[in-house]
Design an enzyme around this catalytic site. Structure first.
Site, mmCIF file in Angstrom:
data_model
loop_
_atom_site.group_PDB
_atom_site.id
_atom_site.type_symbol
_atom_site.label_atom_id
_atom_site.label_comp_id
_atom_site.label_asym_id
_atom_site.label_seq_id
_atom_site.Cartn_x
_atom_site.Cartn_y
_atom_site.Cartn_z
ATOM 1 N N HIS A 123 -9.376 7.851 -14.847
ATOM 2 C CA HIS A 123 -9.524 6.318 -15.350
ATOM 3 C C HIS A 123 -7.994 5.957 -15.425
ATOM 4 O O HIS A 123 -7.168 6.577 -15.695
ATOM 5 C CB HIS A 123 -10.173 6.445 -16.740
ATOM 6 N N ASP A 200 -8.686 13.972 -21.321
ATOM 7 C CA ASP A 200 -9.285 12.531 -21.618
ATOM 8 C C ASP A 200 -10.738 12.582 -22.006
ATOM 9 O O ASP A 200 -11.666 12.862 -21.131
ATOM 10 C CB ASP A 200 -8.960 11.786 -20.630
ATOM 11 N N GLN A 203 -15.261 9.860 -22.332
ATOM 12 C CA GLN A 203 -16.935 10.117 -21.963
ATOM 13 C C GLN A 203 -17.207 11.305 -22.566
ATOM 14 O O GLN A 203 -18.556 11.683 -22.386
ATOM 15 C CB GLN A 203 -17.001 9.991 -20.604
ATOM 16 N N LYS A 226 -17.143 4.534 -28.371
ATOM 17 C CA LYS A 226 -17.871 5.106 -27.300
ATOM 18 C C LYS A 226 -18.683 6.401 -27.978
ATOM 19 O O LYS A 226 -19.627 6.850 -27.297
ATOM 20 C CB LYS A 226 -16.899 5.780 -26.008
ATOM 21 N N CYS A 364 -12.358 0.828 -13.899
ATOM 22 C CA CYS A 364 -10.953 1.245 -14.183
ATOM 23 C C CYS A 364 -10.696 2.378 -13.591
ATOM 24 O O CYS A 364 -9.985 3.306 -14.266
ATOM 25 C CB CYS A 364 -10.795 1.366 -15.637
HETATM 26 N N1 PMP Z 1 -10.872 7.267 -19.980
HETATM 27 C C1 PMP Z 1 -12.130 7.257 -19.648
HETATM 28 C C2 PMP Z 1 -12.741 8.530 -18.857
HETATM 29 C C3 PMP Z 1 -12.845 6.075 -19.895
HETATM 30 O O1 PMP Z 1 -14.284 6.093 -19.541
HETATM 31 C C4 PMP Z 1 -12.249 5.165 -20.667
HETATM 32 C C5 PMP Z 1 -13.078 3.874 -21.025
HETATM 33 N N2 PMP Z 1 -13.889 3.394 -20.025
HETATM 34 C C6 PMP Z 1 -10.781 5.246 -21.078
HETATM 35 C C7 PMP Z 1 -10.351 6.323 -20.782
HETATM 36 C C8 PMP Z 1 -10.331 4.438 -22.003
HETATM 37 O O2 PMP Z 1 -10.863 3.979 -23.437
HETATM 38 P P1 PMP Z 1 -10.732 2.773 -24.338
HETATM 39 O O3 PMP Z 1 -10.953 1.627 -23.535
HETATM 40 O O4 PMP Z 1 -11.575 2.883 -25.523
HETATM 41 O O5 PMP Z 1 -9.528 3.056 -24.836
#
Ligand code: PMP
Length: 406
Positions: A123, A200, A203, A226, A364
């Site tokens: 991401h 990270d 998910q 999440k 993203c």
């Molecule tokens: N890493 C991953 C794998 C994600 O799916 C996301 C959110 N889509 C993020 C980081 C970022 O999370 P946040 O926007 O809650 O900071």
């Protein structure tokens, strides 16, 4: 409490909402999850009965709020298998957790020409902070490739590791492909080369058991929103010995021990990394969400989600010209797809009119989408309050949208 889907759905007020007069079928859980009533109530009662700034207050309410905030930290530590609350740093979410780490880790451990390893499926939150750190400290970013199934090439990852590798930063679950990465193995490989590892877990925490101590993860990041908790709160887990050696991130109140105009000494863990008034309502509500999950039972939750994912994949594969991106042997909660030449935005927009919420676009993860050579995907992602009936409705509506668009 047993896994009774009707009771569970009743716990989530938003699931009774109508969208354009139709029942909401919410399949955008990878972007954010819905909140059970107990979490919503916790936010209200916390503001209504114990709202006071924490830690420095001598009065009753401040002490009550402080105890609740620190109890929440303990709940979170236990939930992810951390050994101590000193290892749980509150942040605004995964993005802030990674930015925090990228900033202080590079300051402390990186010298020019050192290397950071990421993967092709990251991401933007796990790419850009490392690019920024690389620019500041003249580091090199190495990118481990994936194969055609969307699995990480562990052999190639291993080749990238050397005595200059300082950190490997990798998603536990890809938010585009649903791939579950073998993070325990990756951590072993990185440690064998003297490198640290950030997982990270944005998910992952909501969808599979996470035990940071068993994984031997050095750092683990996730977001409250999440995992059925509120927005604006997240966590950076770090091994205590490592966090201790890292310099502070932001300066301000809370993170200090003593301040004079000449010199400041910093607070102990985890407060050293928590400048300013923390989200002491968010922390308590996040802990409520984790307790809610554990009351239902994580095993039952994950088994139901696994069933949903397999059922949805099977139903989607019945559709002609269906292309599913991400066919890893170990896959979780996310299905990305395209059908023929239909643009993902068109599908997402028509599906929306039927009450079905899916996400479309690059999610993203632009470098991954570019690598796949596609404009983006439609992504359906499940949570434990979804049902096979909802999947049936989604597939039926998808077929009708395709009849219009093809
Ligand atoms: N890493 C991953 C794998 C994600 O799916 C996301 C959110 N889509 C993020 C980081 C970022 O999370 P946040 O926007 O809650 O900071």
């Amino acid at each position: 409490m047993s896994f009774d889907i009707d009771n569970i759905r009743n716990d989530f007020p938003i699931l009774a909402e109508k969208i354009y007069g139709k029942p909401l079928v919410y399949l955008d859980n990878a972007a954010t999850t819905q909140k059970p009533r107990c979490v919503l109530d916790k936010i209200t009662t916390t503001y209504a009965t114990q709202n006071a700034n924490i830690h420095r207050g001598i009065h009753y309410l401040s002490q009550k709020a402080t105890l609740a905030h620190e109890a929440a930290r303990q709940t979170i530590a236990t939930f992810i298998g951390a050994r101590s609350t000193n290892e749980i740093v509150f942040t605004r979410g995964t993005t802030e957790s990674i930015n925090l780490l990228a900033s202080v880790f590079a300051d402390r451990f990186c010298r020019p020409d050192d290397e950071i390893v990421i993967t092709q499926m990251e991401h933007h939150s796990n790419i850009v902070p490392w690019q920024m750190a690389a620019e500041r400290h003249r580091l090199h970013l190495r990118v481990a490739p994936i194969d055609e199934r969307g699995e990480l090439r562990l052999d190639e990852l291993e080749k990238l590791l050397n005595h200059r590798t300082r950190l490997v930063a990798v998603a536990h679950i890809s938010n585009v492909l649903g791939t579950v990465n073998p993070v325990k193995r990756i951590i072993e490989m990185a440690h064998a080369h003297g490198a640290k590892v950030l997982i990270d877990g944005a998910q992952a925490v909501a969808h599979l058991p996470v035990d940071v101590a068993d994984l031997d993860a050095d750092f683990y990041a996730f977001s409250g929103h999440k995992i059925y908790g509120p927005t604006g709160i997240g966590v950076l887990y770090g091994k205590e010995a490592l966090l201790d050696t890292l310099p502070p991130y932001q300066g301000g109140g809370e993170m200090i021990q003593n301040v004079t105009f000449e010199k400041t000494t910093y607070n102990e863990l985890p407060y050293k990394f928590e400048a300013g008034t923390p989200d002491f309502v968010g922390s308590v509500a996040l802990a409520e969400a984790l307790n809610y999950m554990d009351n239902i039972g994580r095993e039952a939750i994950f088994a139901h989600e696994d069933h949903l994912l397999r059922y949805a994949e099977q139903r989607l594969r019945e559709i002609p010209k269906m292309r599913i991106f991400g066919n890893a042997a170990d896959k979780n909660s996310v299905i990305s797809f395209l059908v023929g030449n239909v643009h993902p935005y068109d599908l997402g927009m028509l599906l929306d009119k039927t009450g079905v919420a899916v996400r479309t676009g690059h999610h993203c993860a632009q470098p991954l989408i570019d690598l796949l050579g596609i404009p983006g995907t439609v992504r359906a992602s499940v949570a434990f309050y979804n049902t096979c009936n909802e999947i049936d409705y989604f597939v039926e509506q998808l077929r009708r949208c395709l009849d219009i668009l093809q």
